[in-house]
Design a protein around this motif. Structure first.
Motif, PDB file in Angstrom:
ATOM      1  N   GLY A 298       0.843  -1.016   0.023  1.00 27.83           N
ATOM      2  CA  GLY A 298      -0.092  -0.100  -0.013  1.00 27.83           C
ATOM      3  C   GLY A 298       0.923   1.400  -0.122  1.00 27.83           C
ATOM      4  O   GLY A 298       0.169   2.148  -0.440  1.00 27.83           O
ATOM      5  N   LEU A 299       1.882   1.138   0.603  1.00 25.93           N
ATOM      6  CA  LEU A 299       2.815   2.378   0.709  1.00 25.93           C
ATOM      7  C   LEU A 299       3.268   2.967  -0.683  1.00 25.93           C
ATOM      8  O   LEU A 299       3.555   3.988  -0.778  1.00 25.93           O
ATOM      9  N   GLN A 300       3.523   1.971  -1.628  1.00 19.11           N
ATOM     10  CA  GLN A 300       3.684   2.311  -2.901  1.00 19.11           C
ATOM     11  C   GLN A 300       2.643   3.286  -3.541  1.00 19.11           C
ATOM     12  O   GLN A 300       3.062   4.329  -4.141  1.00 19.11           O
ATOM     13  N   ASP A 301       1.360   2.775  -3.253  1.00 18.26           N
ATOM     14  CA  ASP A 301       0.373   3.710  -3.793  1.00 18.26           C
ATOM     15  C   ASP A 301       0.339   4.794  -3.280  1.00 18.26           C
ATOM     16  O   ASP A 301       0.046   5.676  -3.984  1.00 18.26           O
ATOM     17  N   LEU A 302       0.351   4.962  -1.995  1.00 20.48           N
ATOM     18  CA  LEU A 302       0.400   6.210  -1.208  1.00 20.48           C
ATOM     19  C   LEU A 302       1.643   7.140  -1.773  1.00 20.48           C
ATOM     20  O   LEU A 302       1.146   8.152  -2.039  1.00 20.48           O
ATOM     21  N   ALA A 303       2.789   6.688  -2.004  1.00 15.13           N
ATOM     22  CA  ALA A 303       3.975   7.431  -2.402  1.00 15.13           C
ATOM     23  C   ALA A 303       3.760   8.070  -3.642  1.00 15.13           C
ATOM     24  O   ALA A 303       3.842   9.137  -3.940  1.00 15.13           O
ATOM     25  N   VAL A 304       3.130   7.076  -4.585  1.00 14.62           N
ATOM     26  CA  VAL A 304       2.924   7.812  -6.279  1.00 14.62           C
ATOM     27  C   VAL A 304       1.659   8.694  -5.965  1.00 14.62           C
ATOM     28  O   VAL A 304       1.800   9.621  -6.907  1.00 14.62           O
ATOM     29  N   ALA A 305       0.747   8.640  -5.150  1.00 15.80           N
ATOM     30  CA  ALA A 305      -0.401   9.400  -5.078  1.00 15.80           C
ATOM     31  C   ALA A 305       0.039  10.814  -4.528  1.00 15.80           C
ATOM     32  O   ALA A 305      -0.339  11.808  -5.170  1.00 15.80           O
ATOM     33  N   ALA A 306       0.827  10.689  -3.610  1.00 16.68           N
ATOM     34  CA  ALA A 306       1.327  11.832  -2.938  1.00 16.68           C
ATOM     35  C   ALA A 306       2.192  12.640  -4.159  1.00 16.68           C
ATOM     36  O   ALA A 306       2.224  14.073  -4.031  1.00 16.68           O
ATOM     37  N   SER A 307       2.787  11.953  -4.651  1.00 14.27           N
ATOM     38  CA  SER A 307       3.706  12.537  -5.642  1.00 14.27           C
ATOM     39  C   SER A 307       2.925  13.486  -6.990  1.00 14.27           C
ATOM     40  O   SER A 307       3.283  14.465  -7.262  1.00 14.27           O
ATOM     41  N   VAL A 308       1.658  12.695  -7.052  1.00 14.29           N
ATOM     42  CA  VAL A 308       0.986  13.283  -8.313  1.00 14.29           C
ATOM     43  C   VAL A 308       0.353  14.406  -7.853  1.00 14.29           C
ATOM     44  O   VAL A 308       0.013  15.349  -8.683  1.00 14.29           O
ATOM     45  N   VAL A 309      -0.031  14.228  -6.508  1.00 17.06           N
ATOM     46  CA  VAL A 309      -0.517  15.473  -6.064  1.00 17.06           C
ATOM     47  C   VAL A 309       0.009  16.757  -6.049  1.00 17.06           C
ATOM     48  O   VAL A 309      -0.435  17.786  -6.477  1.00 17.06           O
ATOM     49  N   ARG A 310       1.406  16.460  -5.641  1.00 16.99           N
ATOM     50  CA  ARG A 310       2.494  17.753  -5.655  1.00 16.99           C
ATOM     51  C   ARG A 310       2.642  18.181  -7.262  1.00 16.99           C
ATOM     52  O   ARG A 310       2.416  19.318  -7.462  1.00 16.99           O
ATOM     53  N   LEU A 311       2.818  17.066  -8.234  1.00 20.87           N
ATOM     54  CA  LEU A 311       2.721  17.489  -9.691  1.00 20.87           C
ATOM     55  C   LEU A 311       1.632  18.400 -10.183  1.00 20.87           C
ATOM     56  O   LEU A 311       1.752  19.289 -10.583  1.00 20.87           O
ATOM     57  N   ALA A 312       0.259  17.893  -9.683  1.00 18.92           N
ATOM     58  CA  ALA A 312      -0.640  18.495 -10.096  1.00 18.92           C
ATOM     59  C   ALA A 312      -0.923  19.920  -9.531  1.00 18.92           C
ATOM     60  O   ALA A 312      -1.219  20.907 -10.442  1.00 18.92           O
ATOM     61  N   GLN A 313      -0.516  20.098  -8.370  1.00 14.54           N
ATOM     62  CA  GLN A 313      -0.329  21.507  -7.832  1.00 14.54           C
ATOM     63  C   GLN A 313       0.675  22.359  -8.653  1.00 14.54           C
ATOM     64  O   GLN A 313       0.226  23.637  -8.819  1.00 14.54           O
ATOM     65  N   ALA A 314       1.877  21.790  -8.796  1.00 20.10           N
ATOM     66  CA  ALA A 314       2.788  22.698  -9.463  1.00 20.10           C
ATOM     67  C   ALA A 314       2.420  23.043 -10.938  1.00 20.10           C
ATOM     68  O   ALA A 314       2.624  24.079 -11.449  1.00 20.10           O
ATOM     69  N   ALA A 315       1.762  22.215 -11.593  1.00 20.88           N
ATOM     70  CA  ALA A 315       1.189  22.437 -12.901  1.00 20.88           C
ATOM     71  C   ALA A 315      -0.145  23.231 -13.042  1.00 20.88           C
ATOM     72  O   ALA A 315      -0.458  23.491 -14.002  1.00 20.88           O
ATOM     73  N   GLY A 316      -0.708  23.530 -11.835  1.00 17.88           N
ATOM     74  CA  GLY A 316      -2.010  24.248 -11.805  1.00 17.88           C
ATOM     75  C   GLY A 316      -3.175  23.614 -12.301  1.00 17.88           C
ATOM     76  O   GLY A 316      -4.121  23.817 -12.727  1.00 17.88           O
ATOM     77  N   LYS A 317      -3.235  22.002 -12.029  1.00 16.81           N
ATOM     78  CA  LYS A 317      -4.122  21.190 -12.449  1.00 16.81           C
ATOM     79  C   LYS A 317      -4.764  20.370 -11.633  1.00 16.81           C
ATOM     80  O   LYS A 317      -5.724  19.610 -11.714  1.00 16.81           O
ATOM     81  N   ALA A 318      -4.422  20.617 -10.221  1.00 21.76           N
ATOM     82  CA  ALA A 318      -5.247  20.216  -9.050  1.00 21.76           C
ATOM     83  C   ALA A 318      -6.563  20.824  -8.893  1.00 21.76           C
ATOM     84  O   ALA A 318      -6.775  21.969  -9.055  1.00 21.76           O
ATOM     85  N   ILE A 319      -7.520  20.148  -8.623  1.00 20.42           N
ATOM     86  CA  ILE A 319      -8.928  20.369  -8.713  1.00 20.42           C
ATOM     87  C   ILE A 319      -9.164  20.505  -7.091  1.00 20.42           C
ATOM     88  O   ILE A 319      -9.006  19.449  -6.460  1.00 20.42           O
ATOM     89  N   GLU A 320      -9.530  21.587  -6.688  1.00 19.09           N
ATOM     90  CA  GLU A 320      -9.711  22.017  -5.060  1.00 19.09           C
ATOM     91  C   GLU A 320     -11.098  22.042  -5.006  1.00 19.09           C
ATOM     92  O   GLU A 320     -11.893  22.933  -5.561  1.00 19.09           O
ATOM     93  N   VAL A 321     -11.522  21.430  -3.978  1.00 20.16           N
ATOM     94  CA  VAL A 321     -13.069  21.502  -3.540  1.00 20.16           C
ATOM     95  C   VAL A 321     -13.166  21.847  -2.045  1.00 20.16           C
ATOM     96  O   VAL A 321     -12.373  21.188  -1.169  1.00 20.16           O
ATOM     97  N   GLU A 322     -14.391  22.313  -1.712  1.00 18.41           N
ATOM     98  CA  GLU A 322     -14.397  22.364  -0.291  1.00 18.41           C
ATOM     99  C   GLU A 322     -14.889  20.964   0.395  1.00 18.41           C
ATOM    100  O   GLU A 322     -15.793  20.413  -0.184  1.00 18.41           O
ATOM    101  N   PHE A 323     -14.536  20.527   1.565  1.00 20.30           N
ATOM    102  CA  PHE A 323     -14.917  19.346   2.158  1.00 20.30           C
ATOM    103  C   PHE A 323     -15.194  19.552   3.745  1.00 20.30           C
ATOM    104  O   PHE A 323     -14.243  20.007   4.250  1.00 20.30           O
TER     105      PHE A 323
END
Length: 323
Positions: A298-323
């Motif tokens: 599972g830690l492999q999945d979490l590692a790549v997911a956390a990485s893609v979140v950072r990449l999405a934020q840096a590229a301005g492609k992260a979708i932000e929602v209120e929760f």
């Protein structure tokens, strides 16, 4: 909370980034800074589906979360464009428990699986490895080949598959990478390969001890369930064995058969993260056979997911929602 949809992941998450993320979390596991939670996997009694959860916490990377998903065997035949494997990763703030992100997990699962074998090649394969052998030609095989060739200067690829008509996937991928490809029998594959990747869903051994010559590195990436088996147990008995997580290797990984047969003990298996960290020397000699049992944690999945979140934020492609 951030959402990274499935369709955005392939353009954001390169295999290079996946390898770096997985290598780091393997190191954290070996240091005791990250640990996986018990895996849950169940037949749900509907649509012949298997559903489960893999989670964990990486204290070093402050990554907490879970991948939820599984296998729906009729998706491809019933729904155009919908793969049989479906998963989603959920990340949480380890300080507060608040949800941080929801990330599509299908592409990332393929990327992190390829990244794990690539990490093993980076740290265990001989530096002069020139021939890559592929056993299996399913969807995941293309990811495996692309990640592998980034680790060594391979000059050609040889491959084998139960269904020879599927070998075109390996040939096309090799051509994309600028490498010649040859379909061969298993004895020739073993005689010529410096690195062998097995990526099948076999329940009986395909690659035998007699097929593998001294100095070869073998990455076994298909066995992740009790009863599966890609290579002969005697091969593990003759090899220096490494894995992502030892407990999982001996229970549902390739090592389950060698341990049950008394050919190796649990203590004979080393964590690949220890090699990453430099606390294990890795390959002992140019003549040794090294084998990586990649069971998928599972830690492999979490590692790549956390990485893609950072990449999405840096590229301005992260979708932000209120929760």
């Amino acid at each position: 909370m951030i959402i990274v949809p499935e369709k955005a992941c392939p353009e954001l998450m390169t295999l290079d980034a996946a390898v770096e993320a997985v290598e780091a979390v393997f190191g954290a596991m070996a240091r005791g800074d990250a640990y996986n939670f018990p895996v849950v996997r169940e037949a749900i009694g509907h649509a012949d589906a298997l559903y489960g959860f893999k989670g964990g916490f990486d204290r070093a990377g402050l990554t907490l979360g879970v991948k939820a998903g599984g296998y729906w065997p009729h998706n491809l035949e019933r729904y155009e464009g919908l793969g049989n494997h479906q998963s989603t990763v959920f990340l949480f703030d380890p300080d507060t428990g608040r949800p941080v992100a929801v990330v599509g997990g299908n592409y990332l699962t393929a990327a992190r699986t390829a990244a794990a074998s690539a990490v093993s090649i980076r740290h265990l394969a001989r530096k002069d490895s020139k021939v890559l052998g592929m056993v299996g030609a399913g969807h995941q095989s293309a990811f495996q080949m692309r990640a592998a060739v980034q680790q060594r200067d391979f000059e050609r690829v040889v491959g084998w598959n139960f269904h020879p008509e599927m070998l075109s996937r390996l040939a096309d991928t090799a051509a994309e990478l600028g490498l010649p490809f040859q379909a061969v029998e298993l004895d020739q594959l073993g005689a010529e390969s410096d690195v062998i990747i097995t990526i099948t869903s076999s329940s009986s051994p395909i690659l035998k001890r007699e097929h593998v010559r001294p100095g070869t590195h073998v990455a076994c990436m298909g066995t992740d369930t009790k009863g599966k088996q890609e290579v002969e147990a005697e091969l593990l008995g003759a090899a220096e064995v490494f894995t992502d997580e030892v407990a999982q290797s001996v229970s549902i990984g390739e090592a389950q058969h060698a341990v049950a047969s008394g050919l190796i003990a649990e203590g004979d298996i080393a964590q690949i993260g220890a090699v990453v960290n430099g606390t294990h020397a890795g390959r002992s000699s140019a003549e040794a056979i090294t084998l990586f049992d990649g069971t998928g944690v599972g830690l492999q999945d979490l590692a790549v997911a956390a990485s893609v979140v950072r990449l999405a934020q840096a590229a301005g492609k992260a979708i932000e929602v209120e929760f």
